[in-house]
Motif scaffolding. Structure first.
Motif, short mmCIF file in Angstrom:
data_model
loop_
_atom_site.label_atom_id
_atom_site.label_comp_id
_atom_site.label_asym_id
_atom_site.label_seq_id
_atom_site.Cartn_x
_atom_site.Cartn_y
_atom_site.Cartn_z
N GLN A 309 0.84 -1.19 0.00
CA GLN A 309 0.00 0.00 0.00
C GLN A 309 0.88 1.24 0.00
O GLN A 309 1.81 1.35 0.79
CB GLN A 309 -0.91 -0.01 1.23
N ARG A 337 2.22 3.28 7.66
CA ARG A 337 1.79 1.94 7.26
C ARG A 337 0.33 1.71 7.67
O ARG A 337 -0.47 1.16 6.90
CB ARG A 337 2.72 0.91 7.92
N SER A 340 -2.00 3.80 5.39
CA SER A 340 -2.10 3.25 4.03
C SER A 340 -3.08 2.09 3.99
O SER A 340 -3.91 1.98 3.08
CB SER A 340 -0.72 2.79 3.55
N ALA A 341 -3.01 1.21 4.98
CA ALA A 341 -3.90 0.05 5.01
C ALA A 341 -5.34 0.46 5.28
O ALA A 341 -6.28 -0.07 4.67
CB ALA A 341 -3.43 -0.93 6.08
N ALA A 344 -6.83 1.98 2.19
CA ALA A 344 -7.18 0.94 1.22
C ALA A 344 -8.50 0.26 1.58
O ALA A 344 -9.21 -0.24 0.71
CB ALA A 344 -6.07 -0.10 1.13
N GLU A 444 0.92 -2.64 11.14
CA GLU A 444 0.17 -3.48 10.20
C GLU A 444 -1.16 -3.88 10.84
O GLU A 444 -1.18 -4.68 11.79
CB GLU A 444 0.96 -4.73 9.82
N VAL A 450 -9.51 -3.78 11.37
CA VAL A 450 -10.13 -3.04 10.27
C VAL A 450 -11.64 -3.21 10.30
O VAL A 450 -12.41 -2.24 10.16
CB VAL A 450 -9.56 -3.51 8.92
#
Length: 462
Positions: A309, A337, A340-341, A344, A444, A450
């Motif tokens: 990502q 990081r 970015s995730a 997405a 991460e 998420v």
């Protein structure tokens, strides 16, 4: 990017072969390419249909300055209008302030070609030879949901502005107006005389933006939509590369516009002298093909989960319904990081990238953002353990203050630990200790984290 590609297909257009496209895409992915945008990409929708912005501006400026446009060559250009006005003993400064007024009265949508170009997220530095804000607007629309996230810089001979740091350390995408930016003052190029002054200043030892020109010298260049005449094109290439164009060099450039491929003298010069230069006929067509090929290369990797990502910096102003991330500056890689995730996954996140850490205005901005964000994610780590006094601790305090007005059990603070710091030993407010720490090594996020955020945000919007 090797020798000049000026061969013609059945339509008479210069083109790039497959090896040249492959080389270019490889260089772009390695962030070794800088696009330089010119006015031929600025085709906007007007009341008379699609027009090149600068032709439209020339007509409007002629009307504002009472210049007889019928006596000038067609299509009109700004230089002819300005020269005619000056010939009538008009004040030079009047042209610039009238142009600014004209642009303030309209709201053009950024052309699709600019939006395509800014979708290529491997581009982090855009140089433009135009003075309008359309490239900046396209970049903010594609990467920052319309918020002001790009950093915009402008050169002027009387005010030398350089890149804030080396390109590898840029934290926001940059739009650099090499020939000045729209203003009521005469600090941007609208005439041939202006161009002469800017080019002379840019070559002056004491007036050169050194960091920018270091990047132009050592990277491949895409000159897209330039309206440079024969000799100005040669001079610009020489200025950017800061050495004889016939000297051996490892980087090259592509000229993609509507006139170079038709200029036999310029083509002959490039073929004989600048063998690292390629030519492509058609600026918008080049951008369309480049964007299509770049996206095609990303698709298989993304489908296989192999593409990392890419971090897109947060907007300067926090969007609505954003998740506020609070962190120690040493944890920025993990925060990038994480963002970015989450980006997405369709989640809106925000954190302060500049880390000014001081001043009443800054503090007021942060406090306001914490008061209106959807959720607050404090990043906990060995770095926060070491820093007993830091601005992020004030952010944590503001978040705790907000929870005092919330119902018991309401979810607002979601602590995240990015290393193996034990919860029991964490130097955090007591309110944090009653909450579950999500363990996201190096930032991460787990699928569970998420999904939880997605569920929380969906519930709040409902």
């Amino acid at each position: 990017m090797g020798a000049v590609a000026a061969t013609a297909d059945a339509a008479g257009l210069a083109h790039l072969d497959e090896d040249a496209w492959d080389d270019l895409l490889n260089y772009i992915e390695e962030r070794r390419v800088i696009p330089i945008v010119g006015p031929d990409l600025l085709r906007v929708e007007t009341d008379r249909g699609p027009r090149l912005l600068y032709e439209w501006l020339a007509e409007k400026l002629a009307a504002r300055l009472a210049v007889d446009a019928t006596a000038l060559p067609q299509p009109l250009n700004l230089n002819d209008v300005v020269c005619s006005y000056l010939g009538q003993r008009g004040r030079r400064e009047e042209a610039y302030t009238r142009l600014r007024s004209i642009m303030r009265e309209v709201q053009f949508t950024p052309p699709e070609a600019l939006r395509q170009l800014t979708r290529i997220t491997d581009f982090d530095l855009f140089v433009t030879t135009t003075f309008d804000p359309l490239l900046e607007q396209a970049l903010n629309a594609e990467r920052h949901a319309g918020q002001a996230g790009a950093e915009v810089l402008a050169y002027a001979p009387n005010r030398v502005v350089d890149l804030p740091t080396e390109r590898s350390q840029l934290q926001r995408p940059v739009v650099y107006h090499l020939l000045g930016k729209l203003s009521a003052s005469p600090t941007y190029v609208i005439s041939d005389e202006d161009m002469l002054e800017f080019i002379c200043a840019l070559q002056s030892e004491h007036l050169t933006p050194e960091k920018l020109f270091h990047e132009l010298e050592h990277n491949h260049l895409l000159l897209i939509g330039s309206d440079f005449s024969n000799w100005l094109a040669r001079l610009f290439l020489r200025m950017a590369k800061r050495k004889r164009l016939s000297d051996p060099r490892e980087v090259g450039e592509i000229l993609a516009d509507d006139h170079t491929a038709k200029d036999d003298r310029l083509l002959a010069f490039l073929q004989q002298v600048s063998v690292r230069t390629r030519v492509y006929a058609g600026a918008a067509a080049f951008v369309d093909e480049l964007c299509r090929r770049w996206q095609a290369r990303q698709a298989p990797m993304a489908a296989n989960g192999l593409a990392p990502q890419r971090f897109l910096p947060p907007a300067r102003e926090m969007p609505e319904n954003a998740v506020f991330i609070s962190y120690a500056r040493e944890d920025l890689p993990a925060v990038q990081r994480l963002k970015s995730a989450l980006d997405a996954a369709g989640l809106t996140t925000w954190f302060d990238l500049d880390r000014l850490e001081g001043g009443d205005d800054y503090d007021r901005k942060i406090r306001t953002n914490i008061a209106r964000c959807s959720y607050f994610v404090p990043i906990i780590s060995a770095n926060t353990q070491r820093r007993h006094e830091a601005y992020f601790r004030r952010e944590w305090s503001y978040a705790v203050d907000r929870t005092r007005n919330m119902a018991e059990g309401a979810v607002f603070i979601l602590p995240v630990c990015v290393d193996d710091t034990p919860e029991a030993d964490a130097l955090v407010p007591d309110r944090f200790r009653a909450l579950h720490f999500a363990r996201l090594p190096d930032g991460e996020p787990t699928p569970e984290f998420v999904r939880r955020l997605q569920d929380l945000l969906t519930g709040r919007r409902a």
